[in-house]
Design a protein around this motif. Structure first.
Motif, PDB file in Angstrom:
ATOM      1  N   UNK A   4      -4.190   4.983  -6.618  1.00  0.00           N
ATOM      2  CA  UNK A   4      -3.373   3.942  -5.975  1.00  0.00           C
ATOM      3  C   UNK A   4      -4.190   2.728  -5.549  1.00  0.00           C
ATOM      4  N   UNK A   5      -5.498   2.907  -5.383  1.00  0.00           N
ATOM      5  CA  UNK A   5      -6.331   1.820  -4.894  1.00  0.00           C
ATOM      6  C   UNK A   5      -6.162   1.577  -3.400  1.00  0.00           C
ATOM      7  N   UNK A  33      -5.589   3.539   5.388  1.00  0.00           N
ATOM      8  CA  UNK A  33      -4.258   3.034   5.069  1.00  0.00           C
ATOM      9  C   UNK A  33      -3.315   4.185   4.708  1.00  0.00           C
ATOM     10  N   UNK A  34      -3.828   5.150   3.969  1.00  0.00           N
ATOM     11  CA  UNK A  34      -3.012   6.331   3.635  1.00  0.00           C
ATOM     12  C   UNK A  34      -2.467   6.955   4.914  1.00  0.00           C
ATOM     13  N   UNK A  35      -3.372   7.215   5.863  1.00  0.00           N
ATOM     14  CA  UNK A  35      -2.953   7.910   7.084  1.00  0.00           C
ATOM     15  C   UNK A  35      -2.134   7.029   8.029  1.00  0.00           C
ATOM     16  N   UNK A  36      -2.170   5.728   7.834  1.00  0.00           N
ATOM     17  CA  UNK A  36      -1.256   4.852   8.588  1.00  0.00           C
ATOM     18  C   UNK A  36       0.178   5.045   8.099  1.00  0.00           C
ATOM     19  N   UNK A  37       0.316   5.330   6.822  1.00  0.00           N
ATOM     20  CA  UNK A  37       1.656   5.469   6.221  1.00  0.00           C
ATOM     21  C   UNK A  37       2.166   6.905   6.211  1.00  0.00           C
ATOM     22  N   UNK A  38       1.255   7.854   6.068  1.00  0.00           N
ATOM     23  CA  UNK A  38       1.649   9.265   5.944  1.00  0.00           C
ATOM     24  C   UNK A  38       0.694  10.114   6.768  1.00  0.00           C
ATOM     25  N   UNK A  63       0.840  -1.202   0.000  1.00  0.00           N
ATOM     26  CA  UNK A  63       0.000   0.000   0.000  1.00  0.00           C
ATOM     27  C   UNK A  63       0.874   1.252   0.000  1.00  0.00           C
ATOM     28  N   UNK A  64       1.913   1.247   0.807  1.00  0.00           N
ATOM     29  CA  UNK A  64       2.817   2.399   0.865  1.00  0.00           C
ATOM     30  C   UNK A  64       3.493   2.618  -0.493  1.00  0.00           C
ATOM     31  N   UNK A  65       3.973   1.536  -1.090  1.00  0.00           N
ATOM     32  CA  UNK A  65       4.632   1.645  -2.391  1.00  0.00           C
ATOM     33  C   UNK A  65       3.661   2.104  -3.482  1.00  0.00           C
ATOM     34  N   UNK A  66       2.423   1.594  -3.430  1.00  0.00           N
ATOM     35  CA  UNK A  66       1.426   2.039  -4.414  1.00  0.00           C
ATOM     36  C   UNK A  66       1.133   3.521  -4.256  1.00  0.00           C
ATOM     37  N   UNK A  67       1.047   3.987  -3.023  1.00  0.00           N
ATOM     38  CA  UNK A  67       0.845   5.420  -2.784  1.00  0.00           C
ATOM     39  C   UNK A  67       2.012   6.236  -3.325  1.00  0.00           C
TER      40      UNK A  67
END
Length: 185
Positions: A34-35, A40-45, A5-9
């Motif tokens: 990114x799908x 999940x976005x906010x877990x990574x960023x 997910x992080x890489x797709x973002x």
């Protein structure tokens, strides 16, 4: 799957930011492209700004690696950087220098994006200076700074003119600067 997910973002953000500009792309577009879900976005960023910083840092690392490959393939000849930029310009997705673009969009010299871009340009100057020094040239810091000025200006001019000749001309000028510096030593 969190790493994916992080890489797709990062992949989506890098492509979208480069093509359309950082300010033009919102979180919703990033999530759609990114799908990846919002949680999940906010877990990574923690924010879009944090994502932009991560994209620029990743692009910087890739750029440094690419430049090292260019130097290795050309026996350390730093003028090959201009040739690589001319070849890159010929690609359909060329939108200039991502770091210059980020500095323009950030506008504030103290912003994290601007700082990453400055660090990238300073690292490029240092790497060019190292390669000039290794080839036996003198006054390498000044020359490397001039080369990056030429390269940055050439990339912007190539975008304006819609042609690669400014990058080719900048290469010729960089060689001339190098030769003049060596002759005066």
């Amino acid at each position: 799957m969190p790493t994916q997910a992080r890489e797709r973002l990062l992949d989506s953000a890098e492509a979208l930011f480069y093509r359309y500009g950082i300010q033009a792309i919102g979180i919703d577009r990033l999530l759609q492209d990114s799908g990846v879900g919002r949680a999940s976005f906010y877990r990574h960023f923690e924010s879009k700004e944090a994502l932009v910083s991560a994209v620029l840092a990743r692009r910087d690392a890739a750029w440094r690696e690419m430049f090292d490959h260019i130097l290795d393939a050309c026996d350390g000849e730093p003028l090959a950087l201009f040739d690589a930029m001319a070849a890159r310009y010929a690609e359909n997705d060329f939108r200039g220098c991502a770091f210059i673009n980020a500095m323009v969009e950030a506008a504030d010299r103290n912003s994290p994006w601007h700082q990453i871009a400055i660090q990238h340009k300073n690292a490029l100057i240092e790497r060019i200076a190292e390669s000039l020094r290794a080839a036996g040239h003198t006054d390498v810091k000044k020359q490397a700074t001039q080369w990056v000025m030429l390269l940055d200006g050439a990339v912007i001019t190539a975008m304006r003119e819609g042609h690669v000749w400014p990058i080719q001309e900048a290469r010729r000028m960089a060689a001339q600067l190098r030769d003049q510096s060596d002759a005066s030593s």
